[in-house]
Design a protein around this motif. Structure first.
Motif, PDB file in Angstrom:
ATOM      1  N   ASP A  30       0.892  -1.657  -0.171  1.00 24.07           N
ATOM      2  CA  ASP A  30       0.006  -0.160   0.170  1.00 24.07           C
ATOM      3  C   ASP A  30       0.545   1.193   0.070  1.00 24.07           C
ATOM      4  O   ASP A  30       0.694   2.058  -0.432  1.00 24.07           O
ATOM      5  N   GLN A  31       1.896   1.548   0.766  1.00 25.79           N
ATOM      6  CA  GLN A  31       3.036   2.720   0.865  1.00 25.79           C
ATOM      7  C   GLN A  31       3.537   2.707  -0.657  1.00 25.79           C
ATOM      8  O   GLN A  31       3.905   3.858  -0.848  1.00 25.79           O
ATOM      9  N   ASN A  34       0.981   3.686  -2.603  1.00 21.21           N
ATOM     10  CA  ASN A  34       0.480   5.435  -2.521  1.00 21.21           C
ATOM     11  C   ASN A  34       1.479   7.046  -2.850  1.00 21.21           C
ATOM     12  O   ASN A  34       1.756   7.600  -3.772  1.00 21.21           O
ATOM     13  N   PRO A  39      -3.724   4.883  -5.184  1.00 19.25           N
ATOM     14  CA  PRO A  39      -4.153   4.929  -4.307  1.00 19.25           C
ATOM     15  C   PRO A  39      -4.231   3.428  -3.820  1.00 19.25           C
ATOM     16  O   PRO A  39      -4.008   2.387  -4.395  1.00 19.25           O
TER      17      PRO A  39
END
Length: 132
Positions: A30-31, A34, A39
């Motif tokens: 997820d990082q 981002n 998203p």
């Protein structure tokens, strides 16, 4: 052997360790999404895969593995439910046998001989039968 060494290889602890590793990997993914302007969700992962061919193969494999894991979890849940139901039926049968009639119920020992088992109505129990 110490309690710590016994529990260090237990299936539950292995499962928890794997779940923790998956959560950490998801957080890193997820990082990375981002940081790349996507998203941190399924749509972002799909967009990153579309935009980056090197990522596409890994994302396809991830989705395939997720489908396989879901199917295995569903099958495992069904097997556990079936075993639980059979175990409950067995316990109900044993309890009925142990408390049947005024003098107790008939059960069979390991040699196949019939034995009457009596138990207090408040706490039905089967007595161990010695073989031999």
């Amino acid at each position: 052997m110490s309690l710590a060494s016994l529990t260090s290889w237990s299936p539950a602890l292995k499962k928890q360790k794997s779940a923790d590793q998956l959560a950490a990997a998801a957080q890193k993914r997820d990082q990375a999404l981002n940081n790349s302007g996507y998203p941190a969700d399924t749509a972002g992962l799909k967009h990153a895969a579309h935009d980056t061919p090197d990522v596409s193969l890994a994302v396809d494999k991830l989705f395939d593995l997720a489908v396989t894991a879901r199917r295995l979890n569903e099958a495992n849940g069904a097997a556990i439910s079936l075993l639980l139901r059979h175990n409950q039926q067995l316990m109900e049968t044993i309890q009925r046998l142990a408390t049947a009639g005024e003098n107790g119920g008939q059960v069979y020992d390991a040699s196949g001989k019939s034995k009457t088992v009596s138990a207090p109505a408040s706490q039905p129990r089967l007595k161990p039968v010695k073989v031999g």
